[in-house]
Design an enzyme around this catalytic site. Sequence first.
Site, PDB file in Angstrom:
ATOM      1  N   TYR A 295      48.714   8.970 -30.557  1.00  0.00           N
ATOM      2  CA  TYR A 295      48.693   9.219 -29.101  1.00  0.00           C
ATOM      3  C   TYR A 295      47.255   9.445 -28.623  1.00  0.00           C
ATOM      4  O   TYR A 295      46.556  10.335 -29.118  1.00  0.00           O
ATOM      5  CB  TYR A 295      49.568  10.424 -28.765  1.00  0.00           C
ATOM      6  CG  TYR A 295      49.976  10.495 -27.313  1.00  0.00           C
ATOM      7  CD1 TYR A 295      51.164   9.908 -26.878  1.00  0.00           C
ATOM      8  CD2 TYR A 295      49.196  11.151 -26.367  1.00  0.00           C
ATOM      9  CE1 TYR A 295      51.560   9.975 -25.543  1.00  0.00           C
ATOM     10  CE2 TYR A 295      49.578  11.219 -25.033  1.00  0.00           C
ATOM     11  CZ  TYR A 295      50.766  10.629 -24.626  1.00  0.00           C
ATOM     12  OH  TYR A 295      51.145  10.702 -23.306  1.00  0.00           O
ATOM     13  N   TYR A 345      49.126   3.250 -20.020  1.00  0.00           N
ATOM     14  CA  TYR A 345      49.602   4.617 -20.216  1.00  0.00           C
ATOM     15  C   TYR A 345      51.045   4.672 -19.739  1.00  0.00           C
ATOM     16  O   TYR A 345      51.310   4.840 -18.550  1.00  0.00           O
ATOM     17  CB  TYR A 345      48.709   5.565 -19.406  1.00  0.00           C
ATOM     18  CG  TYR A 345      49.155   7.015 -19.399  1.00  0.00           C
ATOM     19  CD1 TYR A 345      49.041   7.811 -20.535  1.00  0.00           C
ATOM     20  CD2 TYR A 345      49.670   7.595 -18.236  1.00  0.00           C
ATOM     21  CE1 TYR A 345      49.431   9.140 -20.516  1.00  0.00           C
ATOM     22  CE2 TYR A 345      50.058   8.931 -18.210  1.00  0.00           C
ATOM     23  CZ  TYR A 345      49.939   9.695 -19.351  1.00  0.00           C
ATOM     24  OH  TYR A 345      50.323  11.009 -19.326  1.00  0.00           O
TER      25      TYR A 345
END
Lengths: 391, 314
Positions: A295, A345
């Site tokens: 991440y 994103y």
Amino acid sequence: MTQQLNGQVAIVGLGATEFSKDSGRSEIRLATEAVLAALADAGIDPTEVDGLSTFAVDNNPEREVFRQIGGKELKFFSRIPEGGGAACGPFLHAMMAIATGVANVVVVYRAMNERSWYRFGAGMQGKAPDPFFETTNFGWYIPHGLVSPASWVAMSARRYMHEYGAVSEDFGRVAVAARDFAATNPAAFFYGKPITLEEHQASRWIAEPLHLLDCCQESDGAVAMVLVSREYAKKLKQTPVFLKAAAQGTAHDQQMMTSYYRPSISGLPEAGLVARQLWQMSGLSPKDIQTAVIYDHFTPFVLTQLEEYGFAGRGEAKYFVREGRHARGGDLPVNTHGGQLGEAYIHGVNGVAEAVRQVRGSAVNQVSGVRNVLVTAGTGVPTSGLIVGAD
Amino acid sequence: MSEQNLSWLDEARALIGHEYGKVYAWDAVNQPMVRQWCEAMGVDNALYLDGVSAKARFGANVAPPTMLQVWVLAGLNGRFPEGSATDNPYEVLQIIERNGYPSVVAVNSEQSYRRYLKEGEKIAFTSQIESVSEEKTTGLGTGFFVTQLLNFYDEADALVGQMRFRLFKFRAPERARPADKPRRPLPGISDENRFFWDGLKDRKLKIQRCTACNTLRHPPGPACPDCHSLASDSVEVSGRGRIYSYSVVHHPTLPGVPQPNPVGLIELTEGVRVVAGLVDVDPAHIEIGREVEVDYLECADELVIPVFRPVGGA
Ligand SMILES: [Zn+2]
């Protein structure tokens, strides 16, 4: 006990919209498009869906997504809190629901016009004070101008640099590698737009020590995946991508990106907790992972996660990235879709999708010999992770 | 005070003793005005009201002495009757005002009387500035006490009474007005954290303490994570500590927040950490481990937030 879940459930369908800065349509439309695309990819009729799982922050109610796809009977629906920390949580919930027979076909989705409708990067502003816990808690930061996720992460990143001697260029190496992968991914927003370390260093400050190019994009888009049992998966058209492990984690003295009061703030113990569970459930270890989706809302925490998941010793991830082991051609290519820095994103769910493609062998930046892929979720918050792999 | 030597103050003081006037009354002392005044003031003395007592004693109705100035007040239009002097008895106040003291407040008024005024008498007055003080600072601000003396005369030019009227001509202290205070994002206040924000208003940095095991904890909450007690109080801490980490925030920019904005994670001497802005630092040269001490920043909306500055200067 949890080892029994290993390989019992598979991801059999994958759907996504395009990723952009302005989708030009509603979030519920994006969610519906992605869910229908995932079901079509799986070859499963929407009327078979009996479970849905998403993020607590997703604005699209399960009931409405279910209504839009013409669903009949929804028996399982769940939401995971903590923003991007949720990324792998819905897969854990879907896995448990399917393995226990509560549901048969669970669709995980995340849809957002994060760029065109709200922008998390603007931070906490203009909210009327109330006595709710979250508002009182933001009060320890926002009056001082510490209002954005980048600024909350910056405080931890600075301490990490101080303790371990990592430098801004080390964070930059994460960004450069991600943009290199994005440059060859037509689905990435930054397709054809690699960056250099010099450009990273020259990019403007957001919250020192974070440059602009240490921060992920803000994006519009949706991703969805279909999960079914091992038995059902074998009857379907796609090569099953098995969930070998999934886990959530909240550690001692946890806060939402501001766990500043622990004895040490240079680690991410919640990620370490998820890691231990994943290795235990899957029976795997870091050396069994061929590529990982780490991440990357902010580059410093990619280094910390490499340490928490056991790919580097404590404080030694700087050497890992200096040697380019995370980059194209490295022994653990990280974020081969370009990550959230380069592709989009979508709160980490586009990273799960990349892991599925890597196992299927259909990724644009395909790594050879992929057996197992690790995916992590939002950092600095209660988090989650998963491992997918071939049978 | 050096101000005494200012030429403008000499100019003002030169007016001391200069007589202004005479100014005449619009109306003679009269019974209807006396009755109204007594009603308004709650005076029920028969001497002024029964029309008999005063005549028996003085041969005429008389007015309450305190009404001295009532008879010579200007009309609502600010004018005095024909024949009154038009010179300006407040020249001295104008001079002081021109030199930076715009505000005025009446301080006190003392009257003295020579005799009762009788119905039908018409009085007049003159005035003079009796004194201008040295510069003084009071709770209101800094300025000069000015005493005016008014002399009241009957038609035979005999003094019937005097009044000393004191004013304070001043400027308010240079303190930030509410509009000038930075407007910061406001914290939510609850039963758990109210002591912290209230403490800052008293320039005290307070930290929650478990009264069962004496452990300090921050941010505050209902229970002690160490011993699970729900009992707590708060203690004022030293306000000293060291920079444990920091960020210099550039984006997003917020009104009322420095640009760029150095913010520290401060480890207090007592062991707990708090987040607060760093002041008197060079954003390019902030050191982890630097000793800092607390100060208090007054913000809009009655918010006070802690800030920390390096001990011994930047
Ligand atoms: Zn206790």
